[in-house]
Design an enzyme around this catalytic site. Structure first.
Site, PDB file in Angstrom:
ATOM      1  N   CYS A   1     -91.344   0.838  15.579  1.00  0.00           N
ATOM      2  CA  CYS A   1     -92.684   0.811  14.980  1.00  0.00           C
ATOM      3  C   CYS A   1     -93.704   0.038  15.817  1.00  0.00           C
ATOM      4  O   CYS A   1     -94.908   0.151  15.568  1.00  0.00           O
ATOM      5  CB  CYS A   1     -92.616   0.208  13.582  1.00  0.00           C
ATOM      6  SG  CYS A   1     -91.487   1.081  12.487  1.00  0.00           S
TER       7      CYS A   1
ATOM      8  N   THR B   1    -106.227   7.724  -6.260  1.00  0.00           N
ATOM      9  CA  THR B   1    -105.086   7.403  -7.113  1.00  0.00           C
ATOM     10  C   THR B   1    -105.469   6.228  -7.986  1.00  0.00           C
ATOM     11  O   THR B   1    -106.534   5.622  -7.819  1.00  0.00           O
ATOM     12  CB  THR B   1    -103.833   7.078  -6.267  1.00  0.00           C
ATOM     13  OG1 THR B   1    -102.691   6.993  -7.133  1.00  0.00           O
ATOM     14  CG2 THR B   1    -103.985   5.766  -5.506  1.00  0.00           C
TER      15      THR B   1
ATOM     16  N   CYS C   1     -93.989  -4.893  11.634  1.00  0.00           N
ATOM     17  CA  CYS C   1     -92.559  -5.151  11.584  1.00  0.00           C
ATOM     18  C   CYS C   1     -91.847  -4.016  12.307  1.00  0.00           C
ATOM     19  O   CYS C   1     -92.415  -2.946  12.530  1.00  0.00           O
ATOM     20  CB  CYS C   1     -92.075  -5.262  10.146  1.00  0.00           C
ATOM     21  SG  CYS C   1     -92.330  -3.786   9.125  1.00  0.00           S
TER      22      CYS C   1
END
Length: 413
Positions: free
Chosen positions: A98, A244, A395
């Site tokens: 990542c 949402t 992370c």
């Protein structure tokens, strides 16, 4: 928390320009496009946007996580060649899961210490083309034996060392930091709302390049190109941000019965590519997009891998001589809502400086490309609001954290 890790400071490094494709949902318009071709697209575009002759590039660095095409081994080299870089210029594949996008910039900065003057950095990810894979059948199938094909996209989320998937590591952080289901859902809702507002405000317009059907020619070699799925029209905006509310998020079932993470408060799965040009700040004829000042990377416990940005950011600040209050904006990848909230709690970060345009919960997380997106988004925020310092961090699966410190070259006190 242990601050031992790797720190690098850079004295004369600039990101000249950076662009990306839209982030498009799994199975969407980009789903049939090889990550190599997405990488060529942004490689060509960043050079054109910067007004730089591709023959001026001295190094090509490229990254992609999944084996998403049969010629995947050639991804760095073909991105360089079809972007117009000279044939004699070498290409290197880079991978830090990542944080691959950050690692591309770090390695480019390190190369500038030697003979390299200009590096093309490209990260490209097709999550849609992750294969259904088998690793144990090279010698065929035994009669009545187990036939084992697995979904690489899902299985890659599992870390066999602690025996946990990435969602479970975020649930571990939720328990450690006392994060409720309502708190993580609220963060996810805020991420979508911020992203929708940023989209309405045109906040990403400068960094996104439109992707359409296209052929890439290279004299003496076979043409390559982009063919969008399902006769899709040109793609120019991120597809995942959507309205949402907390009630809708609360109705979703958690991935693990005793956890807080759901499909709604975890990062979206998307396809996309990004590119940046890295060179010497002293060689710029006009202000670059950002100055790259330093990087830090650390290891953390795999079962709490999502906390990685916290010690990485601490190391970055300790070694650079800055304080948390000196940093005007933070872009921290939202792998899961509990994960980014845990980092914010650990560092005592306020929400007014963190992911102010939303994050990967709303936009999506094309693994290798996310780091470049975080940096270019951060750089443009600093310039727009006349802010000085920013940190981008993420992370990393397996238990790592990485962070980059950038400075706005046009800042005026």
């Amino acid at each position: 928390m242990n601050s031992v890790g790797q720190y690098s400071a850079f004295a004369d490094v600039a990101i000249f320009e950076a662009v990306r494709t839209p982030w498009v949902d799994l199975g969407g318009a980009l789903s049939q496009v090889s990550p190599i071709d997405l990488g060529i697209k942004v490689g060509r575009e960043v050079l054109a946007r910067a007004g730089i002759d591709p023959l001026a590039v001295d190094s090509v660095l490229a990254g992609s996580m999944a084996q998403a095409s049969f010629d995947a081994y050639l991804l760095p080299r073909h991105i360089g060649l079809y972007s117009g870089v000279a044939q004699a210029v070498p290409a290197l594949g880079v991978q830090r899961i990542c944080a691959t996008g950050f690692e591309l910039l770090r390695q480019a900065a390190e190369q500038l210490r030697d003979e390299v003057q200009l590096a093309l950095c490209v990260a490209s990810e097709s999550m849609s083309r992750n294969p259904i894979a088998a690793y144990t059948h090279r010698d065929g199938f035994r009669l009545g034996g187990e036939v084992q094909f697995k979904d690489f996209l899902w299985e890659a989320l599992y870390d066999p060392a602690p025996g946990l998937d990435m969602i479970a590591t975020a649930d571990n952080l939720a328990r450690r930091y006392g994060l409720s289901r309502e708190a993580v859902d609220r963060h996810a809702c805020d991420s979508h709302q911020r992203a929708l507002q940023a989209q309405r405000d045109g906040a990403w317009a400068e960094e996104i390049v439109t992707v359409d059907n296209q052929v890439f020619e290279l004299e003496g070699y076979q043409p390559r190109g982009i063919s969008l799925a399902r006769r899709a029209g040109a793609v120019s905006v991120d597809s995942h941000p959507r309205p949402t509310d907390l009630a809708a998020l609360a109705r979703l079932r958690t991935v693990h019965p005793d956890g807080v993470q759901t499909a709604g408060n975890s990062c979206a799965v998307v396809d996309g590519a990004a590119a940046a040009l890295v060179g010497r700040a002293s060689a710029c004829t006009h202000p670059p997009l950002a100055r790259l000042l330093a990087s830090a990377v650390v290891g953390v416990a795999p079962e709490f891998m999502g906390i990685g940005p916290a010690p990485a950011i601490r190391l970055l600040l300790q070694r650079s001589g800055l304080h948390l209050g000196d940093i005007d904006r933070f872009e921290i990848n939202e792998a899961q809502a509990a994960q980014v909230l845990a980092v914010a709690h650990e560092l005592e970060l306020d929400s007014t400086r963190l992911n102010v345009q939303g994050g990967s919960l709303a936009l999506g997380h094309p693994l290798a490309a996310t780091g470049l997106r975080l940096v270019m988004t951060l750089a443009r925020q600093l310039r727009q609001h006349n802010l000085r310092y920013g940190i981008a961090s993420a992370c990393v699966g397996g238990g790592q954290g990485m962070a980059l410190l950038i400075e706005n070259p046009t800042y005026r006190a």
